[in-house]
Design a protein around this motif. Structure first.
Motif, mmCIF file in Angstrom:
data_model
loop_
_atom_site.group_PDB
_atom_site.id
_atom_site.type_symbol
_atom_site.label_atom_id
_atom_site.label_comp_id
_atom_site.label_asym_id
_atom_site.label_seq_id
_atom_site.Cartn_x
_atom_site.Cartn_y
_atom_site.Cartn_z
ATOM 1 N N LEU A 115 0.785 -1.154 0.109
ATOM 2 C CA LEU A 115 0.084 -0.002 -0.020
ATOM 3 C C LEU A 115 0.741 1.446 0.069
ATOM 4 N N LYS A 116 2.105 1.320 0.778
ATOM 5 C CA LYS A 116 2.893 2.424 0.898
ATOM 6 C C LYS A 116 3.265 2.618 -0.485
ATOM 7 N N LEU A 117 3.825 1.651 -1.013
ATOM 8 C CA LEU A 117 4.465 1.679 -2.700
ATOM 9 C C LEU A 117 3.379 2.206 -3.397
ATOM 10 N N VAL A 118 2.077 1.609 -3.399
ATOM 11 C CA VAL A 118 1.184 2.193 -4.368
ATOM 12 C C VAL A 118 0.870 3.634 -4.176
ATOM 13 N N SER A 119 0.877 3.917 -2.771
ATOM 14 C CA SER A 119 0.629 5.463 -2.480
ATOM 15 C C SER A 119 1.611 6.394 -3.176
ATOM 16 N N LYS A 120 2.793 5.847 -3.381
ATOM 17 C CA LYS A 120 3.794 6.630 -3.990
ATOM 18 C C LYS A 120 3.980 6.461 -5.672
#
Length: 302
Positions: A134-139
């Protein structure tokens, strides 16, 4: 005075017409080469295409047959790029929809776990993995996508960030924040539990038989090596283990063993052989090795 128009001979017109045809063909070939590039920039392509289209309108002299031949060639180049662009837009749309579904699935998975007061190690590991995604996606990081032809397409062709439903952005941020808070709380609880286990072990270490000591240390080791704790907590537990190991090396007894009620100590003494009542040199050596192994395991993981 009006300038006199220079009248060209047939041969001169033919030469100029051939030169114009050659020049126009060169432009079309360049457009074709641009259109087959892996990292094609469509804006550049269509800008150049419009320029060539303008040349067709203005260029003269140009033999009718050559104009027709070059126009067909020009249209073929344009059509191929149109088809390619349409296919890529379709893939983009598919990736957009797929990414949004994957994000929703990750969000549901995370929410399901953090709705619990506690979780099994495998659930925490799943949570940590899902959070990282999710953190990768948010970036907008493409590595968050599974390995698929679409992923390769985005990496090598589009070189774009991930795209997904706009209303998911706030939901991702909110869920990440809640999950991080939940993980901190779980880590705190687990840390206190392990710390209490080590304190208890330190108190009872001279009364427990080697088999029970090994079992207790194995349990503590598994919990420390699990996914719950953060680096700082592991470091603190490591220091506690080091202190316990040093105390054993010096052969000192922990006076805190007196905290165990006298009745329990007497009952324990009746159950066990005299040789098991205190830490013998062999037992001390084995326990110290176990403590050192646990210390090294924490260091490696940190």
């Amino acid at each position: 005075m009006e300038e006199k128009k220079i009248k060209l001979s047939r041969e001169q017109i033919k030469q100029l017409s051939d030169a114009n045809a050659e020049s126009l063909q060169k432009e079309i070939v360049e457009l074709k080469m641009l259109g087959v590039k892996e990292d094609l920039n469509y804006k550049d392509f269509w800008r150049k295409s419009e320029g060539i289209h303008s040349i067709f309108k203005k260029i003269t002299p140009l033999e009718k047959s050559e104009r027709r031949r070059l126009w067909i060639l020009f249209q073929e180049v344009r059509e191929k790029v149109k088809e390619r662009q349409a296919k890529e837009k379709e893939v983009e749309k598919r990736v957009f929809e797929k990414t949004s579904k994957e994000i929703i699935s990750l969000l549901e998975e995370v929410k399901e776990i953090i709705a619990k007061e506690a979780a099994e190690p495998y659930e925490v590991e799943t949570l940590l993995f899902s959070l990282e995604q999710l953190k990768l996606v948010s970036k907008g990081d493409i590595s968050a996508l599974p390995d698929t032809p679409e992923k390769s397409f985005i990496i090598f062709r589009l070189k774009k960030k991930l795209v997904y439903e706009e209303n998911l952005e706030k939901e991702i941020a909110k869920t990440i924040k809640e999950a991080d808070k939940w993980l901190k709380n779980v880590a705190k609880i687990k840390f206190e539990e392990i710390k209490a286990s080590l304190n208890k072990l330190e108190v009872e270490i001279d009364l427990l038989p080697l088999s029970k000591l090994k079992k207790a240390l194995k349990t503590i080791s598994n919990e420390i090596m699990g996914p719950y704790l953060v680096k700082q907590q592991k470091e603190e537990l490591k220091n506690q283990i080091v202190r316990l190991s040093e105390k054993m090396e010096k052969g000192k007894k922990d006076n805190s063993s007196e905290k165990i009620p006298k009745e329990k100590q007497e009952a324990k003494a009746k159950e066990e052989e005299p040789a098991q009542q205190k830490i013998g040199s062999k037992k001390m050596k084995e326990v110290k090795i176990l403590l050192e192994e646990l210390e090294q395991s924490i260091l490696k993981q940190s």
